[in-house]
Enzyme design. Sequence first.
Site, PDB file in Angstrom:
ATOM      1  N   SER A  15      26.718  19.083  32.695  1.00 43.87           N
ATOM      2  CA  SER A  15      27.384  17.774  33.531  1.00 43.87           C
ATOM      3  C   SER A  15      25.920  17.193  34.182  1.00 43.87           C
ATOM      4  O   SER A  15      24.993  17.704  33.929  1.00 43.87           O
ATOM      5  CB  SER A  15      28.147  18.644  34.635  1.00 43.87           C
ATOM      6  OG  SER A  15      27.371  19.661  35.481  1.00 43.87           O
ATOM      7  N   CYS A  16      26.333  16.188  34.857  1.00 44.04           N
ATOM      8  CA  CYS A  16      25.248  15.167  35.338  1.00 44.04           C
ATOM      9  C   CYS A  16      24.441  15.912  36.223  1.00 44.04           C
ATOM     10  O   CYS A  16      24.784  16.746  36.746  1.00 44.04           O
ATOM     11  CB  CYS A  16      26.067  14.263  36.041  1.00 44.04           C
ATOM     12  SG  CYS A  16      24.934  12.704  36.605  1.00 44.04           S
ATOM     13  N   PRO A  17      23.161  15.738  35.965  1.00 39.99           N
ATOM     14  CA  PRO A  17      22.297  14.742  35.061  1.00 39.99           C
ATOM     15  C   PRO A  17      22.128  15.283  33.710  1.00 39.99           C
ATOM     16  O   PRO A  17      21.416  14.381  33.150  1.00 39.99           O
ATOM     17  CB  PRO A  17      21.211  14.333  35.925  1.00 39.99           C
ATOM     18  CG  PRO A  17      20.873  15.640  36.598  1.00 39.99           C
ATOM     19  CD  PRO A  17      22.130  16.408  36.950  1.00 39.99           C
ATOM     20  N   MET A  18      22.293  16.255  33.328  1.00 46.13           N
ATOM     21  CA  MET A  18      21.788  16.813  31.967  1.00 46.13           C
ATOM     22  C   MET A  18      22.002  16.108  30.827  1.00 46.13           C
ATOM     23  O   MET A  18      21.138  15.674  30.275  1.00 46.13           O
ATOM     24  CB  MET A  18      22.050  18.260  31.879  1.00 46.13           C
ATOM     25  CG  MET A  18      21.604  19.321  32.887  1.00 46.13           C
ATOM     26  SD  MET A  18      19.865  19.104  33.139  1.00 46.13           S
ATOM     27  CE  MET A  18      19.370  19.548  31.233  1.00 46.13           C
ATOM     28  N   ASP A  42      31.342  15.631  29.663  1.00 44.24           N
ATOM     29  CA  ASP A  42      31.194  15.300  31.055  1.00 44.24           C
ATOM     30  C   ASP A  42      31.867  14.172  31.230  1.00 44.24           C
ATOM     31  O   ASP A  42      31.342  12.953  30.644  1.00 44.24           O
ATOM     32  CB  ASP A  42      29.997  15.131  31.541  1.00 44.24           C
ATOM     33  CG  ASP A  42      29.816  14.666  33.009  1.00 44.24           C
ATOM     34  OD1 ASP A  42      30.808  14.712  33.820  1.00 44.24           O
ATOM     35  OD2 ASP A  42      28.564  14.451  33.529  1.00 44.24           O
TER      36      ASP A  42
END
Length: 77
Positions: A15-18, A42
Site C-alpha cells: 500500500s501507499c507509498p510503497m 492498492d
Amino acid sequence: MSYEVNETVDCKGLSCPMPILKLAKTMKKMPSGNVLELIGTDPGSKDDIPKWCKKTGNEFLDMTEDNGVFTYHIRKK
C-alpha cells in the site's frame, strides 16, 4: 497502443507509498524511452500513479484492472 515492456515491478499487496517508491527507484535506473509495467492491488494507485507521471514528466500509457489487480504502463521520459 503497442509497445514493448522492458521492466516489470510487482507491487501486489503493497500500500501507499510503497508502489510509488518502487516505481521511482526502478525508473531511475531505466534508459529513456523504456516502458515499465507496474502491477499492484492498492486502489489509491489509480490516482497516485498518473499524478506521479505528470509531476515527473514520464508518460502514463495506460491502466487496466482485472479482479482488483491494476496494471500500469509508463514510458520513461
